[in-house]
Design a protein around this motif. Structure first.
Motif, mmCIF file in Angstrom:
data_model
loop_
_atom_site.group_PDB
_atom_site.id
_atom_site.type_symbol
_atom_site.label_atom_id
_atom_site.label_comp_id
_atom_site.label_asym_id
_atom_site.label_seq_id
_atom_site.Cartn_x
_atom_site.Cartn_y
_atom_site.Cartn_z
ATOM 1 N N LEU A 160 1.534 7.052 -7.479
ATOM 2 C CA LEU A 160 0.998 8.413 -7.458
ATOM 3 C C LEU A 160 2.095 9.458 -7.321
ATOM 4 O O LEU A 160 1.841 10.650 -7.382
ATOM 5 C CB LEU A 160 -0.008 8.564 -6.312
ATOM 6 C CG LEU A 160 -1.219 7.634 -6.374
ATOM 7 C CD1 LEU A 160 -2.197 7.952 -5.256
ATOM 8 C CD2 LEU A 160 -1.923 7.775 -7.718
ATOM 9 N N GLY A 161 3.330 9.004 -7.098
ATOM 10 C CA GLY A 161 4.436 9.949 -6.998
ATOM 11 C C GLY A 161 4.347 10.869 -5.791
ATOM 12 O O GLY A 161 4.739 12.026 -5.854
ATOM 13 N N LEU A 162 3.823 10.357 -4.675
ATOM 14 C CA LEU A 162 3.689 11.200 -3.477
ATOM 15 C C LEU A 162 4.955 11.090 -2.628
ATOM 16 O O LEU A 162 5.643 10.084 -2.660
ATOM 17 C CB LEU A 162 2.479 10.745 -2.652
ATOM 18 C CG LEU A 162 1.157 10.669 -3.404
ATOM 19 C CD1 LEU A 162 0.061 10.170 -2.485
ATOM 20 C CD2 LEU A 162 0.800 12.036 -3.951
ATOM 21 N N PRO A 163 5.254 12.136 -1.867
ATOM 22 C CA PRO A 163 6.433 12.075 -0.993
ATOM 23 C C PRO A 163 6.240 11.024 0.106
ATOM 24 O O PRO A 163 5.212 11.028 0.786
ATOM 25 C CB PRO A 163 6.549 13.485 -0.417
ATOM 26 C CG PRO A 163 5.236 14.129 -0.641
ATOM 27 C CD PRO A 163 4.581 13.437 -1.785
ATOM 28 N N ILE A 201 7.462 10.599 2.960
ATOM 29 C CA ILE A 201 7.369 11.023 4.358
ATOM 30 C C ILE A 201 5.926 11.364 4.738
ATOM 31 O O ILE A 201 5.458 10.982 5.807
ATOM 32 C CB ILE A 201 8.340 12.189 4.637
ATOM 33 C CG1 ILE A 201 8.223 12.626 6.080
ATOM 34 C CG2 ILE A 201 8.131 13.368 3.728
ATOM 35 C CD1 ILE A 201 9.474 13.208 6.599
ATOM 36 N N VAL A 202 5.203 12.022 3.859
ATOM 37 C CA VAL A 202 3.811 12.369 4.173
ATOM 38 C C VAL A 202 2.924 11.139 4.069
ATOM 39 O O VAL A 202 2.058 10.912 4.907
ATOM 40 C CB VAL A 202 3.262 13.426 3.198
ATOM 41 C CG1 VAL A 202 1.999 14.023 3.765
ATOM 42 C CG2 VAL A 202 4.272 14.485 2.920
ATOM 43 N N VAL A 203 3.156 10.350 3.005
ATOM 44 C CA VAL A 203 2.348 9.146 2.824
ATOM 45 C C VAL A 203 2.426 8.277 4.075
ATOM 46 O O VAL A 203 1.410 7.804 4.583
ATOM 47 C CB VAL A 203 2.831 8.356 1.600
ATOM 48 C CG1 VAL A 203 2.278 6.939 1.623
ATOM 49 C CG2 VAL A 203 2.424 9.070 0.329
ATOM 50 N N GLY A 212 0.701 9.481 7.079
ATOM 51 C CA GLY A 212 -0.721 9.180 6.919
ATOM 52 C C GLY A 212 -1.026 7.720 7.204
ATOM 53 O O GLY A 212 -1.919 7.407 7.998
ATOM 54 N N THR A 213 -0.252 6.796 6.587
ATOM 55 C CA THR A 213 -0.552 5.375 6.803
ATOM 56 C C THR A 213 -0.210 4.962 8.232
ATOM 57 O O THR A 213 -0.809 4.031 8.763
ATOM 58 C CB THR A 213 0.219 4.484 5.803
ATOM 59 O OG1 THR A 213 1.601 4.795 5.856
ATOM 60 C CG2 THR A 213 -0.293 4.700 4.390
ATOM 61 N N LEU A 271 1.333 3.977 -3.221
ATOM 62 C CA LEU A 271 1.080 5.417 -3.077
ATOM 63 C C LEU A 271 2.311 6.220 -3.484
ATOM 64 O O LEU A 271 2.202 7.257 -4.137
ATOM 65 C CB LEU A 271 0.693 5.753 -1.634
ATOM 66 C CG LEU A 271 -0.707 5.322 -1.207
ATOM 67 C CD1 LEU A 271 -0.908 5.529 0.286
ATOM 68 C CD2 LEU A 271 -1.760 6.116 -1.973
ATOM 69 N N PHE A 319 0.838 -1.206 0.000
ATOM 70 C CA PHE A 319 0.000 0.000 0.000
ATOM 71 C C PHE A 319 0.875 1.261 0.000
ATOM 72 O O PHE A 319 0.695 2.157 -0.837
ATOM 73 C CB PHE A 319 -0.913 -0.035 1.233
ATOM 74 C CG PHE A 319 -1.946 1.054 1.271
ATOM 75 C CD1 PHE A 319 -2.931 1.127 0.303
ATOM 76 C CD2 PHE A 319 -1.932 2.004 2.280
ATOM 77 C CE1 PHE A 319 -3.888 2.135 0.341
ATOM 78 C CE2 PHE A 319 -2.885 3.008 2.327
ATOM 79 C CZ PHE A 319 -3.864 3.071 1.347
#
Lengths: 327, 516, 328
Positions: C127-130, C132-134, C137-138, C123, C119
């Protein structure tokens, strides 16, 4: 067209918030009564305060994970002083709280500015140091309501013009931040540093110093919130506001403040915090266990960051002429 | 149109007018490259000086020196005849020198007025920014340049032309005396260019000295009063525009001795190995069709930003084209990532060596073997002896100079770093090698080595695509040249058609260059 | 230009000489010093069984740290590892209630870890998300699910055979966890230092764009690293749950910090591109010895966390301060 959509991100969020309130109201109309909404706002005030500071930090492409620990440590210190020396005036205690918070924020900022250590590492480290220090000074003991002075506890709950001081502080902070971000060179510098650090240097702005000031601001707000938190809940112990830093980051991310820096507004941070605040207060009302809250804010972070990334995806250099392209 | 602009110009000042800003004997070197050697330049009030030169001639280095981003190694800058120093960008700004860059460096999230006044906003009570005054002042400046832009708008909501106007307004707001315009028309439409030129005329009338950098000769002749031509970091000619012809400028820019250092080549062109059909991208390029044979060197010429690198990166699998096919040896292939391209025998030596080239923190041998590891390893396990053997073989072939094969690539000169990247790809035994500006910014000696090597590869039957903005290189090395402009192929030249003048005409879209 | 000059030697310095100047060697000295200090400070320290007990302080975290080291070297990070442990442990607890046997429980723990890693990986890479933030969140999401399932309750009642993973011994004082730690250290060491995959990890961490242009499948490698980190979190969840014999939603809280600290202390650059598994192994011992030593001296656990936080900053700050002083 896409430009218009992006600028109205705050409007979109405000719409989502209204929808959320409407949904809750269908099950429990009393939730949207003005008195209850004021209560929810008051409950969300600490989150708003910290989200504002965090926003300044995130705007400059940093992150501050130490805010909750900062809050807990300053709260514990002023509570212990209040117990040990009830004669110290409240104004001095509040000044002390802000001062201590500022110092802790400056410590983060100095490490980022002068030693160029990644902010995430710095604040993960100081987070445990600040939290551990609470144990060192308190010996793990609680400071309870009956030990605190009446004036110490009363201030955040005192009602002025129908709202508790706690709420007024949050409102004042929102206004002050709005002023700083839109009307001061410092505010401009926050956006410039995060939006385009190289160009900011060219425009004569010191990137590291600006980041330091953002951390200082975040620390000062955490310190102030430390006093308010401890006084309002009339208790101080090692683990108060444990994990709260994640809620704060969540509020910012939900509020459309880009973790890549340079994008975000005071309205966004406010709405992001209110969104989480409404969810937290609505869960028990609609008979959902409060244990759902953590998972919901986690989901909200992921959804928000995915949406923001989609909205701000860069569009290439566009070599072909637009007119020819349309033909 | 040309005449009309001429008549709008302010009366030409006397020839002996004193320059506002003068450079003399300015030199600047970077490791392995001499970017500027002893150049001089004079900018006069109320006049536009065009700075002309090929890529790598030293124009951008000069701009960075003038705006306080680089410090010169030698020479002096005179402002009103007095020597000055620009240790920081701020200092240059205070002295009244401002630049409007190719890719406008402004802040998307700030409003137009904030962009104009960042760093020097009008202050009101309590030291707060006086937003009202700032908005009014911004509106006044924008009106002054005939721009209908709301100062309260966010910059990101503006088109590229309006952003340019904001940059110009910023230059005016700090009361600049010297305005540097670095390829300001690169991304503008014809109508927008006309508007920009009216503005330049207005700036002239205000007595500002303007340095105008452009590759487009029609613009230079339309707007400039004077010219200075740079070649290989040296000033090779200057004078009044009225006293020069287009052909003379091209000759100065390119240099006469076009075929000086290029190796003689035995043309030995074989079967077609690569065929590109109808390659399209929504925003970057369109209608790309060409074939490439074994043993052939195909040159791609065009101005910076013509879309050549974008086409090559699409062929290499970095960007996904929206339509079109790639065939290798007559067989359609699917390339969705560089790894696929490499597997098909197509390799790419990028222009941006800092980010896309060698991995500078890794040692030479690891850089060379990186794409060949699948072949060198046994079930995924590395075999160091094999790696060193391969690295030794190819670095020797390229005549690499280094202390040892486990030296970090970052410690090598630009030319030697480039050799490491080429060695890496040759070690994969490719069918097609794409070289994007292969000699940009490397010293003359390494240049000659790269050229000789390119000829050798072609002689061995490798198909070579060379993207280059250096006319002598394109003409000296290519069997055939495709010229691109604004994302399209505008000409395919071979044999006697390949002259400096035709290349420049097609690339810049000067009369007669339209027929493709 | 003689021929001798043209010849480029493979290496300038013999590998051994270079090894002596490394961060890992310094760290080994620190470990030895702490060991000696502990031995002098407490008479109970130099006892085979006590030392064996001490290893439980770090083995589980170190298992995750090995995978995290690869992830950080590749320029990403996963802050959700402790939450994955909680979720995997909760899933095992629920399965144990339902009467699933030991092999089934292990499979469930590992599968949940893998799923969580997948998962995160999707992400970040799709989706190319950073990261550290992902993973912040998880981290909330995964632990949040544990809270939804368990609330203020706890799962217990694991089958008897399940206790082996966290409490069993394979040979004399060598616990199953210690043995697994050694095997995993070896496996990850080989993976990072002796395979093409490991080489790709370094290349991506030093310059992801450059690696892509060199034909490396950057997204695929990163996805596999997130999978591995999830899987190792699952392994740690099996060991920890087995050792504790119960699951609360607050299990392993704050471990992500200790794991990241272990990796950074081991000489892995937080900015990616460099670091070794031997370094992480030694760092695990250092942290385990410090914790154990302070424990013998009756210093409370939360003080340990101050030491860990300070260590985290100090190990990055000190080399930089030193470099600044040398420049000045």
């Amino acid at each position: 067209m896409t430009g218009r959509l992006v600028t109205s991100r705050e409007a979109l969020l405000a719409g989502a918030l209204m929808l959320l309130l409407a949904l809750v109201a269908t099950r429990f109309p009393g939730f949207v009564a003005p008195a209850n909404l004021a209560r929810v706002f008051n409950d969300t005030a600490p989150l708003i305060l910290l989200a504002l500071g965090q926003m300044a930090v995130i705007l400059t492409r940093c992150i501050d994970l130490s805010v909750a620990a900062n809050l807990a440590l300053t709260g514990m210190i002023v509570a212990m002083i209040n117990v040990a020396a009830p004669g110290v005036p409240l104004a001095a205690l509040i000044a002390l709280a802000v001062g201590l918070g500022t110092l802790m924020g400056m410590a983060n900022g100095i490490l980022v500015w002068k030693l160029d250590i990644p902010p995430i590492v710095v604040t993960l480290g100081t987070m445990t140091i600040y939290r551990g220090t609470i144990f060192l000074i308190s010996g793990g003991k609680w400071v309870n309501a009956h030990e605190m002075g009446a004036a110490f506890k009363a201030l955040p709950r005192a009602v002025i013009l129908g709202l508790p001081v706690m709420s007024w502080v949050a409102i004042a902070a929102v206004l002050a931040f709005w002023l700083v971000l839109t009307r001061t060179t410092l505010g401009r510098a926050f956006y410039a540093v995060g939006g385009n650090p190289r160009a900011a240097t060219y425009a004569g702005i010191d990137v590291g110093r600006t980041q330091f000031l953002a951390f200082t601001l975040s620390g000062a707000l955490a310190g102030l919130t430390g006093y308010l938190w401890v006084a309002r809940y009339a208790v101080a112990y090692v683990d108060i506001a444990g994990g709260f830093e994640l809620d704060v980051v969540a509020a910012c991310v939900i509020g459309g403040i880009s973790i890549m820096g340079g994008v975000g507004s005071v309205a966004g941070a406010l709405l992001g915090a209110l969104f989480l605040g409404v969810i937290k207060n609505a869960l028990p009302v609609v008979n959902v266990s409060p244990f759902w809250q953590l998972a919901i804010s986690g989901t909200a972070i992921i959804v928000a960051v995915a949406l923001n990334a989609r909205a701000s995806r860069s569009r290439g250099r566009i070599i072909l002429r637009r007119a020819e392209h349309a033909a | 149109m040309l005449m009309q602009t001429q008549t709008e110009m302010a009366p030409r000042p006397a020839a002996e007018a004193r320059p506002v800003l003068a450079l003399s004997g300015v030199s600047k070197s970077f490791p392995g490259v001499r970017a500027l050697s002893g150049v001089s330049l004079r900018l006069y009030p109320g006049q536009v000086t065009a700075l002309v030169g090929e890529n790598g001639a030293g124009k951008s280095t000069l701009v960075k020196i003038l705006t306080g981003i680089y410090r010169p190694d030698a020479g002096e800058i005179l402002l009103d005849g007095r020597p000055v120093r620009f240790p920081t960008a701020h200092a240059a700004g205070r002295a009244g020198v401002t630049a409007i860059h190719q890719e406008t460096v402004l802040f998307d999230e700030l409003t137009v007025a904030e962009n104009i006044f960042l760093g020097h906003a009008p202050r009101g009570r309590f030291g707060l920014i006086d937003t009202g005054a700032m908005q009014r002042e911004a509106a006044r400046i924008l009106r002054g340049i005939g721009a209908e832009i709301d100062p309260a708008q966010r910059l990101k909501d503006l088109g590229i032309a309006s952003k340019h106007l904001v940059a110009i307004a910023r230059a005016l707001s700090i009361d600049a005396r010297v305005v540097i315009m670095d390829e300001p028309t690169a991304a503008l439409s014809h109508k927008e260019i006309d508007e920009l030129f009216e503005l330049v005329a207005a700036l002239k009338a205000q007595g500002k000295a303007i340095l105008f950098i452009s590759h487009k000769f029609d613009e230079i002749f339309r707007i400039a009063d004077r010219y200075s031509v740079f070649r290989d970091g040296e000033l090779v000619g200057e004078g009044l525009i009225a006293e020069v012809t287009e052909a003379e400028l091209v000759r100065l820019m390119v240099g006469r001795d076009v075929s000086r250092i290029f190796p003689a080549r035995a043309r030995n062109i074989g079967a077609e190995v690569l065929r590109i059909r109808g390659l399209e991208h929504p925003t970057e390029f369109s209608g790309i069709d060409f074939g490439l044979c074994r043993g052939e060197i195909l040159g791609f010429y065009g101005l910076v930003g013509a879309g050549r690198s974008e086409v090559m990166q699409a062929i290499f699998g970095i960007t996904r084209p929206s339509a079109g096919t790639v065939e290798v040896e007559g067989r359609p292939v699917r390339i969705r990532a560089p790894a696929d391209a490499v597997a098909e025998g197509i390799v790419y030596v990028p222009e941006d060596r800092g980010q896309q080239g060698a991995i500078t923190a890794l040692p030479i041998f690891q850089n060379v073997t990186l794409p060949s590891l699948g072949r060198l390893s046994r079930r995924g396990f590395l075999r160091l002896a094999e790696e060193f053997r391969l690295a030794r073989e190819y670095t020797r072939r390229l005549d690499l100079r280094a202390a040892s094969l486990d030296t970090e690539v970052g410690n090598l000169s630009g030319g030697n770093q480039q050799k490491v990247v080429i060695a890496r790809w040759l070690a994969t035994r490719p069918k097609v090698i794409i070289l994007d500006e292969p000699t940009k910014g490397i010293d003359i000696g390494s240049k000659a080595a790269v050229h000789a090597f390119m000829a050798e590869l072609a002689a061995e039957g490798l198909a070579v695509i060379m993207v280059s903005s250096e006319i002598p290189e394109v003409l000296g090395m290519s069997d055939r040249v495709i010229v691109m402009r604004e994302g399209r192929m505008v000409a395919e030249l071979s044999g006697a058609q390949m002259t400096p003048e035709t290349l420049v005409r097609h690339a810049a879209g000067i009369g007669g260059g339209e027929a493709a | 230009m003689s021929l001798a000059e043209r010849h480029i030697p493979d290496r300038l310095h013999p590998p051994l000489r270079r090894a002596l100047l490394r961060w890992e060697s310094l760290l080994l000295l620190v470990a030895a010093a702490i060991f000696a200090a502990n031995a002098m400070a407490s008479p109970y320290f130099l006892n085979a069984w006590n030392l064996s007990d001490a290893t439980f302080n770090f083995t589980e975290k170190a298992m995750v740290a090995f995978a995290m080291a690869l992830l950080i070297i590749a320029g990403e990070i996963d802050l959700s590892v402790a939450a994955i442990i909680a979720l995997a442990s909760t899933a095992m607890g629920a399965a144990a209630q339902a009467g699933v046997g030991t092999p089934g429980l292990v499979a469930i723990g590992l599968a949940v870890g893998l799923a969580c890693g997948a998962f995160n990986g999707l992400l970040v890479t799709r989706l190319g998300l950073p990261s550290i933030v992902v993973t912040i969140g998880t981290m909330s999401l995964f632990r949040g699910i544990s809270y939804i399932v368990l609330g203020d309750q706890a799962y217990g009642g694991y089958p008897a055979g399940f206790a082996f993973f966290g409490q069993g011994y394979v040979f004399w004082v060598i616990s199953f966890e210690l043995a697994l730690f050694a095997v995993l250290a070896l496996a990850f060491g080989v993976l990072l230092h002796a395979t093409t995959f490991g080489r790709a990890v370094y290349a991506i961490g030093n310059n992801a764009t450059g690696a892509l242009f060199a034909g490396i499948r950057v997204a695929r490698v990163k996805f596999v690293l997130f999978l591995l980190t999830g899987l190792m979190s699952g392994v740690a969840a099996v060991c920890l749950t087995s050792r504790l014999g119960s699951t609360r939603p607050s299990i392993a809280v704050g471990w992500e910090l200790e794991i990241v600290t272990m990796v950074v202390l081991g000489g892995v650059s937080i900015l990616g591109g460099s670091g070794t598994i031997p370094g992480v192994v030694i760092a695990a011992f250092v942290m385990g010895l410090v914790t154990f030593g302070l424990g013998l001296l009756n210093v409370p656990g939360i003080v340990m966390s101050i030491v860990i936080g300070a260590l985290l900053i100090a190990v990055i700050a000190l080399p930089r301060l030193w470099a600044m002083r040398r420049r000045a």
